[in-house]
Design an enzyme around this catalytic site. Structure first.
Site, PDB file in Angstrom:
ATOM      1  N   ARG A 104       0.844  -1.193   0.000  1.00 24.38           N
ATOM      2  CA  ARG A 104       0.000   0.000   0.000  1.00 24.38           C
ATOM      3  C   ARG A 104       0.876   1.238   0.000  1.00 24.38           C
ATOM      4  NH1 ARG A 104      -4.691   0.045   4.349  1.00 24.38           N
ATOM      5  NH2 ARG A 104      -2.943   0.525   5.699  1.00 24.38           N
ATOM      6  N   THR A 108      -1.338   7.417  -0.339  1.00 21.00           N
ATOM      7  CA  THR A 108      -2.672   7.267  -0.962  1.00 21.00           C
ATOM      8  C   THR A 108      -3.416   6.031  -0.450  1.00 21.00           C
ATOM      9  OG1 THR A 108      -1.824   5.873  -2.745  1.00 21.00           O
ATOM     10  CG2 THR A 108      -1.764   8.258  -3.105  1.00 21.00           C
ATOM     11  N   ASP A 201       0.458  -3.605  12.026  1.00 26.02           N
ATOM     12  CA  ASP A 201       0.937  -3.944  10.678  1.00 26.02           C
ATOM     13  C   ASP A 201       1.308  -5.424  10.641  1.00 26.02           C
ATOM     14  OD1 ASP A 201       2.783  -4.425   8.450  1.00 26.02           O
ATOM     15  OD2 ASP A 201       2.573  -2.276   8.119  1.00 26.02           O
ATOM     16  N   ASP A 204       4.793  -6.540   9.223  1.00 27.21           N
ATOM     17  CA  ASP A 204       5.874  -6.229  10.161  1.00 27.21           C
ATOM     18  C   ASP A 204       5.869  -7.191  11.345  1.00 27.21           C
ATOM     19  OD1 ASP A 204       6.931  -4.140   8.726  1.00 27.21           O
ATOM     20  OD2 ASP A 204       5.811  -2.594   9.793  1.00 27.21           O
TER      21      ASP A 204
HETATM   22  C1  PRP Z   1      -1.285  -5.148   4.189  1.00 26.19           C
HETATM   23  C2  PRP Z   1      -2.100  -6.417   4.225  1.00 26.19           C
HETATM   24  C3  PRP Z   1      -2.933  -6.312   2.982  1.00 26.19           C
HETATM   25  C4  PRP Z   1      -3.170  -4.835   2.876  1.00 26.19           C
HETATM   26  C5  PRP Z   1      -4.564  -4.536   3.317  1.00 26.19           C
HETATM   27  O1  PRP Z   1      -0.210  -5.261   3.334  1.00 26.19           O
HETATM   28  O2  PRP Z   1      -1.320  -7.578   4.280  1.00 26.19           O
HETATM   29  O3  PRP Z   1      -2.286  -6.806   1.829  1.00 26.19           O
HETATM   30  O4  PRP Z   1      -2.241  -4.186   3.740  1.00 26.19           O
HETATM   31  O5  PRP Z   1      -4.865  -3.202   3.145  1.00 26.19           O
HETATM   32  P1  PRP Z   1      -5.947  -2.715   2.080  1.00 26.19           P
HETATM   33  O6  PRP Z   1      -7.156  -3.571   2.252  1.00 26.19           O
HETATM   34  O7  PRP Z   1      -6.180  -1.279   2.490  1.00 26.19           O
HETATM   35  O8  PRP Z   1      -5.353  -2.809   0.708  1.00 26.19           O
HETATM   36  P2  PRP Z   1       0.876  -4.081   3.185  1.00 26.19           P
HETATM   37  O9  PRP Z   1       0.489  -3.183   2.062  1.00 26.19           O
HETATM   38  O10 PRP Z   1       1.098  -3.444   4.521  1.00 26.19           O
HETATM   39  O11 PRP Z   1       2.155  -4.861   2.691  1.00 26.19           O
HETATM   40  P3  PRP Z   1       3.052  -5.946   3.455  1.00 26.19           P
HETATM   41  O12 PRP Z   1       2.203  -7.195   3.605  1.00 26.19           O
HETATM   42  O13 PRP Z   1       4.185  -6.133   2.539  1.00 26.19           O
HETATM   43  O14 PRP Z   1       3.455  -5.391   4.786  1.00 26.19           O
HETATM   44  N1  URA Z   2      -2.457  -3.660   6.797  1.00 26.16           N
HETATM   45  C1  URA Z   2      -2.109  -4.116   8.008  1.00 26.16           C
HETATM   46  O1  URA Z   2      -1.139  -4.859   8.142  1.00 26.16           O
HETATM   47  N2  URA Z   2      -2.836  -3.728   9.072  1.00 26.16           N
HETATM   48  C2  URA Z   2      -3.897  -2.917   8.957  1.00 26.16           C
HETATM   49  O2  URA Z   2      -4.537  -2.606   9.976  1.00 26.16           O
HETATM   50  C3  URA Z   2      -4.251  -2.445   7.684  1.00 26.16           C
HETATM   51  C4  URA Z   2      -3.505  -2.833   6.611  1.00 26.16           C
END
Ligand code: PRP
Ligand code: URA
Length: 210
Positions: A104, A108, A201, A204
């Site tokens: 994400r 944005t 997160d 993380d």
């Molecule tokens: C997180 C999660 C989803 C997304 C959800 O990933 O694992 O893929 O956010 O958010 P959304 O419904 O608003 O799209 P992130 O983008 O943090 O990436 P990561 O798994 O690499 O940490």
């Molecule tokens: N992605 C995450 O990992 N946690 C949230 O709460 C939203 C998006």
């Protein structure tokens, strides 16, 4: 219209409470994401078709039931979705695995694609997209778009551990044919599009990157 199924099994709710706790460390967090995925997989595959075959036990011939119908594929959304894959493949060893890399944009909150690799016969398979978090729904919608438009997938189920109401609404409107399986619907998103109360997160916390 696709179904939204909330799995409120006591084991799932108990494990989810450990994930939510900010004092849970990386090792336990990762293990529990895997355990929850296995329990969710058990429910998500409840209605898979079976067929009768005949085998010989050491004692006598027996009619038994085995899986039939479409082969399966698991598609994690990187990174956090990776935490759900191993335990699911241990239950469905014949499943193939495709990967979609999305993050994400911090400003944005829109998904940005950086990777995609699918098994060649993915269009013929029943696909389970796995990602622990459904927040705005942007990542899930993008993943479903890719699987439908670029790969011709026709049978897709979305599996998330925690969802925000906003994410469920967005996915259901963008892709009304998709079933969604979750273990909890939380209250809302905050100004950073994080789920409240959520678990923070997830990527993380699985990989120890913060
Ligand atoms: C997180 C999660 C989803 C997304 C959800 O990933 O694992 O893929 O956010 O958010 P959304 O419904 O608003 O799209 P992130 O983008 O943090 O990436 P990561 O798994 O690499 O940490
Ligand atoms: N992605 C995450 O990992 N946690 C949230 O709460 C939203 C998006």
């Amino acid at each position: 219209m696709g179904k939204v199924q909330i799995l409120d099994h006591p084991l799932l709710q108990h494990k989810l409470s450990i994930l939510r706790d900010k004092n849970t460390g990386v090792k336990e967090f990762r293990e529990i994401v895997g355990e929850i995925a296995a329990l969710m997989c058990y429910e998500a595959t409840r209605n898979l078709p079976t067929q009768e075959i005949e085998i010989e036990t050491p004692v006598a011939p027996a009619k038994v039931r085995v899986l039939s119908g479409k082969k399966l594929a698991i598609v994690p959304i990187l990174r956090a979705g990776l935490g759900m894959v191993d335990t699911m493949i241990s239950l469905i060893p014949s499943a193939k695995v495709g990967h979609i890399g999305l993050f994400r944009d911090p400003e944005t909150h829109e998904p940005v694609q950086y990777y995609c690799k699918m098994p060649p016969d993915i269009s013929e398979r029943q696909v389970f997209i796995v990602d622990p978090m459904l927040a705005t729904g942007g990542s899930a919608i993008a993943a479903i778009d890719i699987l439908k438009r670029e790969y011709g997938c026709k049978s897709i189920t979305l599996m998330d551990i925690i969802a925000a109401p906003e994410g469920i609404k967005a996915v259901s409107e963008a892709h009304p044919d998709i079933d969604i399986i979750i273990t909890a619907v939380d209250e809302k998103l905050n100004e950073h599009a994080y789920i409240v109360p959520g678990l923070g997160d997830c990527g993380d916390r699985i990989f120890g990157t913060k």
